[in-house]
Design an enzyme around this catalytic site. Structure first.
Site: not given
Ligand SMILES: *Cc1c(COP(=O)(O)O)cnc(C)c1O
Length: 397
Positions: A186, A214, A244
């Protein structure tokens, strides 16, 4: 009366952090965490959330959450193994397995919690874990909790991984060996070299564990990094988060049926912590449905990512080597990076500075996370502010 020892400890250490400029002050949002946010009455273009697809404020998810809260209430009432498993939880897990192309899945209360749960349910003190040096904090803590030997591997260095796997295997010291990596890193936005990692894993019989927090919703047309490389049947543990791209909260493991069966009887947060709320579960189901039925949000995310990257690059910024929409703008010097972020804020862009020790010394950066919810006008406004601040601070010529 407070303990003198504690008082002394807190006072000294807080003062130390503050003197080094490492004490993080939190700015509460007065709005949803969308593409534009309000902080202290000020509107800012938000380039710091992980809400990649804009689903955190999607009306379809909000409606699903409201309907679930109306039917089931706000809390699940118990841990999963007593009677905190609603039919909604089962539906979510079936959906996650379909989404990840695995036999089964298990949901946890967060991605962090999932790593605490899953690693230590399988690995113990007789085992060793080969862990990429840039792995997320929750992986590191999950590894520690398992009491397995942790063998640090240089970032995305396959030769180093192979050498260390060989050494661990040939030492005969360990019962089980695992290799564990983020799918997408990330801080830089680079992607793990999964095909090569799988090759090494097959050579030395390593258990494979990929935390795709991610990558899900972002790579593999939304299905994640493992799908992106066509390795769905080669990765033992596919970890994801519902917080996320999915826009809600929660974490999960997708994998073979027996693995999930084991985690349901042996992973401690599943056994000893109350399950996800009905609203969270229903909203997550709605999100995965959206992802599985259309790539529209995924495509918009990438389009915005390319647009922002191109714009920053053309202005003359160093944007690193990201392979995903995560767009670092590398300033270098720690203090200058902090100042840059502060000036962006004053001008109307919220983009956090990330400096040592989160990233190596001298590679301080402002990290930008464009989302599917940003309009081109918002990105243009952000770019013009970047240009203004970059010139003013002498970073751009
Ligand atoms: C964000 C993140 C987590 C934690 O997920 P939460 O659902 O926010 O707890 C775990 N692993 C990785 C790699 C992450 O980036």
């Amino acid at each position: 009366m407070a303990s003198k020892t504690l008082e002394h400890f807190l006072h000294e250490n807080l003062a130390d952090l503050k003197s080094k400029g490492l004490y993080n002050v939190i700015d509460p949002l007065q709005s949803a965490n969308g593409p534009v946010i309000t902080i202290a009455g000020k509107e800012l273009i938000n380039l710091s959330s992980n809400n990649y697809l804009g689903l955190a404020t999607d009306q379809r998810l909000v409606d699903a959450a409201i309907a679930a809260a109306s039917k089931y209430g706000v809390g699940a009432g118990a841990v999963r193994t007593i009677n905190g498993t609603l039919d909604l939880h089962v539906k979510l897990e079936e959906k996650l397995a379909a989404f990840k192309h695995t036999e089964a899945a298990i949901a946890y209360q967060s991605g962090f919690n999932c790593n605490m749960a899953a690693i230590s349910a399988v690995m113990d003190k007789d085992d060793a874990i080969l862990s990429d040096e840039l792995n997320h904090a929750s992986i590191i803590d999950g590894c520690r909790l398992s009491r397995a030997q942790i063998i640090r591997v240089n970032h995305s260095d396959i030769d180093d991984l192979r050498a260390k796997a060989k050494e661990a295997k040939e030492s005969g010291k360990y019962k089980k060996l695992m290799v564990i990596t983020d799918g997408v890193f990330s801080m830089d936005g680079d992607v793990a070299k999964l095909p090569e990692i799988v090759e090494v894993a097959e050579e030395f019989d390593l258990i494979t564990y990929v935390d795709d927090a991610h990558g899900s919703g972002v790579l593999g047309k939304g299905a994640g990094t493992v799908k992106h490389f066509g390795l769905s049947d080669k990765i033992d543990f596919q970890i994801g988060t519902l917080s996320k791209a999915i826009g809600v909260v929660g974490g999960y493991v997708a994998g073979r049926q027996e693995l999930i069966d084991w985690l349901k009887v042996r992973s401690r947060p599943f056994l000893f912590s109350t399950s996800l709320t009905p609203a969270d579960v229903a909203a997550s189901i709605a999100a995965i449905d959206i992802l599985m039925n259309s790539t529209e949000l995924h495509d918009k995310l990438w389009d915005n990512g390319h647009y922002l990257k191109k714009g920053l690059k053309e202005l003359g910024f160093n944007i690193g080597e990201s392979e995903t929409p995560i767009t670092p703008c590398i300033i270098g010097d720690e203090q200058q990076t902090q100042e840059f972020s502060k000036r962006l804020y004053e001008e109307g862009v919220y983009a956090k500075a990330i400096v040592f020790p989160t990233v190596p010394k001298g590679t301080g950066r402002v990290r930008n996370m464009p989302t599917a919810a940003h309009s081109k006008e918002m990105l243009d406004r952000a770019l013009s502010i970047y240009e203004k601040v970059g010139k003013e601070m002498g970073i751009l010529k």
